[in-house]
Design a protein around this motif. Structure first.
Motif, PDB file in Angstrom:
ATOM      1  N   PHE A 281       0.814  -1.208   0.000  1.00 13.83           N
ATOM      2  CA  PHE A 281       0.000   0.000   0.000  1.00 13.83           C
ATOM      3  C   PHE A 281       0.858   1.273   0.000  1.00 13.83           C
ATOM      4  CE2 PHE A 281      -3.321  -2.719   2.285  1.00 13.83           C
ATOM      5  CZ  PHE A 281      -4.105  -2.868   1.142  1.00 13.83           C
ATOM      6  N   ASP A 282       2.046   1.196   0.593  1.00 17.03           N
ATOM      7  CA  ASP A 282       2.873   2.398   0.723  1.00 17.03           C
ATOM      8  C   ASP A 282       3.373   2.938  -0.615  1.00 17.03           C
ATOM      9  OD1 ASP A 282       4.362  -0.005   0.649  1.00 17.03           O
ATOM     10  OD2 ASP A 282       6.151   1.031   1.357  1.00 17.03           O
ATOM     11  N   ILE A 283       3.465   2.095  -1.631  1.00 13.93           N
ATOM     12  CA  ILE A 283       3.937   2.570  -2.940  1.00 13.93           C
ATOM     13  C   ILE A 283       2.865   2.476  -4.012  1.00 13.93           C
ATOM     14  CG2 ILE A 283       6.348   2.006  -2.417  1.00 13.93           C
ATOM     15  CD1 ILE A 283       6.030  -0.404  -4.343  1.00 13.93           C
ATOM     16  N   ALA A 284       1.668   2.039  -3.635  1.00 12.79           N
ATOM     17  CA  ALA A 284       0.603   1.848  -4.626  1.00 12.79           C
ATOM     18  C   ALA A 284       0.259   3.161  -5.321  1.00 12.79           C
ATOM     19  CB  ALA A 284      -0.645   1.283  -3.954  1.00 12.79           C
ATOM     20  N   GLY A 285       0.106   3.088  -6.628  1.00 10.20           N
ATOM     21  CA  GLY A 285      -0.286   4.242  -7.413  1.00 10.20           C
ATOM     22  C   GLY A 285       0.827   5.217  -7.725  1.00 10.20           C
ATOM     23  N   LYS A 286       2.040   4.915  -7.309  1.00 12.07           N
ATOM     24  CA  LYS A 286       3.166   5.824  -7.522  1.00 12.07           C
ATOM     25  C   LYS A 286       4.058   5.418  -8.695  1.00 12.07           C
ATOM     26  CE  LYS A 286       3.292   6.999  -2.587  1.00 12.07           C
ATOM     27  NZ  LYS A 286       4.100   6.977  -1.335  1.00 12.07           N
ATOM     28  N   GLY A 287       3.704   4.306  -9.355  1.00 12.97           N
ATOM     29  CA  GLY A 287       4.508   3.863 -10.488  1.00 12.97           C
ATOM     30  C   GLY A 287       5.838   3.261 -10.097  1.00 12.97           C
ATOM     31  N   LEU A 288       5.965   2.835  -8.839  1.00 15.56           N
ATOM     32  CA  LEU A 288       7.233   2.289  -8.351  1.00 15.56           C
ATOM     33  C   LEU A 288       7.251   0.762  -8.312  1.00 15.56           C
ATOM     34  CD1 LEU A 288       7.817   4.717  -5.315  1.00 15.56           C
ATOM     35  CD2 LEU A 288       8.788   4.875  -7.620  1.00 15.56           C
ATOM     36  N   ALA A 289       6.096   0.139  -8.431  1.00 13.30           N
ATOM     37  CA  ALA A 289       6.021  -1.324  -8.300  1.00 13.30           C
ATOM     38  C   ALA A 289       6.634  -2.009  -9.511  1.00 13.30           C
ATOM     39  CB  ALA A 289       4.570  -1.756  -8.140  1.00 13.30           C
ATOM     40  N   ASP A 290       7.478  -3.004  -9.251  1.00 11.99           N
ATOM     41  CA  ASP A 290       8.090  -3.787 -10.319  1.00 11.99           C
ATOM     42  C   ASP A 290       7.131  -4.915 -10.714  1.00 11.99           C
ATOM     43  OD1 ASP A 290       9.636  -5.725 -11.797  1.00 11.99           O
ATOM     44  OD2 ASP A 290      11.438  -4.751 -11.041  1.00 11.99           O
ATOM     45  N   PRO A 291       6.738  -5.005 -11.992  1.00 11.64           N
ATOM     46  CA  PRO A 291       5.793  -6.047 -12.407  1.00 11.64           C
ATOM     47  C   PRO A 291       6.444  -7.389 -12.693  1.00 11.64           C
ATOM     48  CG  PRO A 291       6.324  -4.671 -14.287  1.00 11.64           C
ATOM     49  CD  PRO A 291       7.074  -4.088 -13.108  1.00 11.64           C
ATOM     50  N   GLY A 292       7.750  -7.522 -12.425  1.00 14.30           N
ATOM     51  CA  GLY A 292       8.464  -8.746 -12.791  1.00 14.30           C
ATOM     52  C   GLY A 292       7.881 -10.000 -12.175  1.00 14.30           C
ATOM     53  N   ALA A 293       7.521  -9.937 -10.881  1.00 17.72           N
ATOM     54  CA  ALA A 293       6.998 -11.136 -10.221  1.00 17.72           C
ATOM     55  C   ALA A 293       5.632 -11.522 -10.778  1.00 17.72           C
ATOM     56  CB  ALA A 293       6.916 -10.921  -8.710  1.00 17.72           C
ATOM     57  N   MET A 294       4.808 -10.531 -11.124  1.00 17.39           N
ATOM     58  CA  MET A 294       3.505 -10.851 -11.724  1.00 17.39           C
ATOM     59  C   MET A 294       3.693 -11.448 -13.115  1.00 17.39           C
ATOM     60  SD  MET A 294       0.253 -11.143 -11.772  1.00 17.39           S
ATOM     61  CE  MET A 294      -0.513 -10.249 -10.402  1.00 17.39           C
ATOM     62  N   ALA A 295       4.612 -10.881 -13.893  1.00 15.42           N
ATOM     63  CA  ALA A 295       4.904 -11.452 -15.216  1.00 15.42           C
ATOM     64  C   ALA A 295       5.393 -12.888 -15.076  1.00 15.42           C
ATOM     65  CB  ALA A 295       5.940 -10.600 -15.945  1.00 15.42           C
ATOM     66  N   ALA A 296       6.243 -13.132 -14.067  1.00 15.04           N
ATOM     67  CA  ALA A 296       6.740 -14.488 -13.841  1.00 15.04           C
ATOM     68  C   ALA A 296       5.616 -15.420 -13.418  1.00 15.04           C
ATOM     69  CB  ALA A 296       7.839 -14.469 -12.776  1.00 15.04           C
ATOM     70  N   ALA A 297       4.670 -14.926 -12.600  1.00 19.97           N
ATOM     71  CA  ALA A 297       3.548 -15.756 -12.154  1.00 19.97           C
ATOM     72  C   ALA A 297       2.653 -16.137 -13.327  1.00 19.97           C
ATOM     73  CB  ALA A 297       2.737 -15.015 -11.093  1.00 19.97           C
ATOM     74  N   ILE A 298       2.426 -15.186 -14.239  1.00 22.02           N
ATOM     75  CA  ILE A 298       1.609 -15.477 -15.420  1.00 22.02           C
ATOM     76  C   ILE A 298       2.315 -16.491 -16.315  1.00 22.02           C
ATOM     77  CG2 ILE A 298       0.633 -14.492 -17.530  1.00 22.02           C
ATOM     78  CD1 ILE A 298       0.274 -11.852 -15.928  1.00 22.02           C
ATOM     79  N   SER A 299       3.604 -16.271 -16.552  1.00 18.83           N
ATOM     80  CA  SER A 299       4.365 -17.186 -17.406  1.00 18.83           C
ATOM     81  C   SER A 299       4.444 -18.584 -16.803  1.00 18.83           C
ATOM     82  CB  SER A 299       5.777 -16.640 -17.640  1.00 18.83           C
ATOM     83  OG  SER A 299       5.737 -15.458 -18.392  1.00 18.83           O
ATOM     84  N   MET A 300       4.642 -18.651 -15.464  1.00 19.59           N
ATOM     85  CA  MET A 300       4.745 -19.955 -14.819  1.00 19.59           C
ATOM     86  C   MET A 300       3.420 -20.698 -14.878  1.00 19.59           C
ATOM     87  SD  MET A 300       6.387 -20.952 -11.115  1.00 19.59           S
ATOM     88  CE  MET A 300       7.991 -20.350 -11.652  1.00 19.59           C
ATOM     89  N   ALA A 301       2.308 -19.998 -14.665  1.00 20.01           N
ATOM     90  CA  ALA A 301       1.000 -20.651 -14.753  1.00 20.01           C
ATOM     91  C   ALA A 301       0.765 -21.194 -16.155  1.00 20.01           C
ATOM     92  CB  ALA A 301      -0.104 -19.674 -14.368  1.00 20.01           C
ATOM     93  N   SER A 302       1.172 -20.440 -17.164  1.00 18.89           N
ATOM     94  CA  SER A 302       1.033 -20.904 -18.545  1.00 18.89           C
ATOM     95  C   SER A 302       1.869 -22.153 -18.787  1.00 18.89           C
ATOM     96  CB  SER A 302       1.449 -19.796 -19.513  1.00 18.89           C
ATOM     97  OG  SER A 302       1.393 -20.231 -20.849  1.00 18.89           O
ATOM     98  N   GLY A 303       3.110 -22.142 -18.298  1.00 19.91           N
ATOM     99  CA  GLY A 303       3.963 -23.317 -18.449  1.00 19.91           C
ATOM    100  C   GLY A 303       3.420 -24.531 -17.710  1.00 19.91           C
ATOM    101  N   MET A 304       2.844 -24.303 -16.523  1.00 16.77           N
ATOM    102  CA  MET A 304       2.249 -25.406 -15.768  1.00 16.77           C
ATOM    103  C   MET A 304       1.059 -26.001 -16.513  1.00 16.77           C
ATOM    104  SD  MET A 304       2.467 -23.693 -11.957  1.00 16.77           S
ATOM    105  CE  MET A 304       1.512 -24.966 -11.118  1.00 16.77           C
ATOM    106  N   ALA A 305       0.247 -25.135 -17.137  1.00 19.27           N
ATOM    107  CA  ALA A 305      -0.897 -25.635 -17.908  1.00 19.27           C
ATOM    108  C   ALA A 305      -0.435 -26.490 -19.076  1.00 19.27           C
ATOM    109  CB  ALA A 305      -1.745 -24.462 -18.399  1.00 19.27           C
ATOM    110  N   GLU A 306       0.636 -26.061 -19.730  1.00 17.27           N
ATOM    111  CA  GLU A 306       1.174 -26.850 -20.839  1.00 17.27           C
ATOM    112  C   GLU A 306       1.727 -28.175 -20.343  1.00 17.27           C
ATOM    113  OE1 GLU A 306       4.054 -24.409 -22.749  1.00 17.27           O
ATOM    114  OE2 GLU A 306       2.589 -22.955 -23.516  1.00 17.27           O
TER     115      GLU A 306
END
Length: 343
Positions: A311-336
């Motif tokens: 919450f302390d950095i929400a909306g400030k454009g400081l959050a790194d999306p790398g972990a979310m991108a990795a979570a999406i990619s990993m879920a896709s790989g698991m489905a395959e």
């Protein structure tokens, strides 16, 4: 259709998380990154088209929002932007959680879980929630993992948390408990139960046909022959022997200070750790921006970025999306991997 099985080509479902946290912006940032790298799998967000559109404009993220009516539309809509299911929406208040936002987070989670269980989605990627905010709307679960276990008709103990990154996978045997309680909670049966689930999960979700499990010690120097504790000799070593008798490639107890060196990490596919920080500290130290929380032991695929609402950095454009991108990619790989294993 049995729970966890999906139609061929079914997309992933992504939940919003708490709209006051960094969930919306890391979803947008992750999708923009994956599209730019041509790695975006078929996926959609369970609700929030206007919320996400406003967030993208406010933060300057190049991620067009494409409202869709059903998951099957995601395959074609993804060519134009991020597909988002219409029918559930709200406003974001970055850094300021509200009851209305908690209801939206819960609604998105319930909707995503329903679509995965029905087979309309191939897996679930959950953005971070606030358990304190959700308590105000009747939430009574330790976390999303336990909610999903119940939704799948499984006991909570069958939902095993694995933290995964490019070079390390760890599994905490005990999770959100006081450190003083850990020795009394560890048992041979608990080690066996979780180790079996991890082995099956590695085989089915990651294509690791002969998983190697490193089992951590509890005490310094693995107890130093009983000088620093006897849990290694009394509980952990017999559990390892029982796993090996079942044909599982398990070894240890390995002292915690030796388990995560580069050479050690090359020798196993997952490390089963005795307590929360023993598993999470090395994963976050090595791969914080790519760490993924994977739930094993359920019929469905579920991943999540290994971070909170921030919450302390929400909306400030400081959050790194790398972990979310990795979570999406990993879920896709698991489905395959599941599709291949079940073929």
């Amino acid at each position: 259709m049995t729970p966890g099985s999906s139609s061929p080509g079914a997309p992933l479902a992504i939940t919003l998380g708490d709209p006051a946290g960094i969930g919306p912006e890391v979803i947008l940032g992750a999708w923009a990154r994956l599209r730019a790298e041509r790695r975006a799998p078929p996926a959609f967000v369970a609700g929030g088209p206007e919320l996400l559109r406003n967030a993208a404009e406010r933060l300057g993220i190049d991620c067009p929002i494409v409202p869709i009516a059903e998951p099957a539309d995601a395959q074609f809509a993804s060519a134009a932007g991020l597909p988002v299911m219409a029918g559930l929406d709200g406003m974001s208040s970055p850094g300021h959680p509200t009851v209305v936002g908690a209801r939206l987070a819960l609604g998105s989670l319930q909707w995503g879980a329903k679509l995965v269980l029905s087979g309309e989605a191939a897996g679930l990627v959950t953005a971070p929630i606030s358990k304190a905010a959700l308590a105000a709307v009747g939430w009574d679960y330790p976390g999303q993992t336990e909610f999903l276990a119940e939704a799948c008709g499984r006991p909570w103990r069958d939902a095993v948390m694995m933290l995964a990154g490019p070079s390390l996978r760890t599994v905490p045997l005990t999770v959100h408990v006081a450190l003083a309680e850990v020795p009394g909670l560890i048992s041979e049966g608990l080690i066996l139960h979780k180790a079996r689930i991890v082995v099956e999960g590695l085989r089915r979700n990651f294509g690791v046909l002969q998983p190697r499990l490193a089992i951590a010690a509890l005490n310094p120097h693995a107890g130093e022959g009983g000088q620093f504790g006897d849990e290694e000799a009394r509980i952990i070593a017999p559990a390892i022997a029982a796993l090996r008798a079942e044909g599982i490639d398990a070894f240890g107890p390995v002292p915690g200070d030796a388990l995560f060196t580069p050479r050690a990490r090359a020798g196993y596919d997952a490390a089963l750790c005795m307590y929360h920080d023993q598993a999470l500290i090395p994963l976050k130290a090595l791969e914080f921006d790519e760490g993924v929380n994977v739930t094993l032991g359920l019929p469905i695929i579920r991943t999540s970025p290994d971070h909170g609402t921030a919450f302390d950095i929400a909306g400030k454009g400081l959050a790194d999306p790398g972990a979310m991108a990795a979570a999406i990619s990993m879920a896709s790989g698991m489905a395959e991997a599941r599709a291949s294993a079940d073929a």
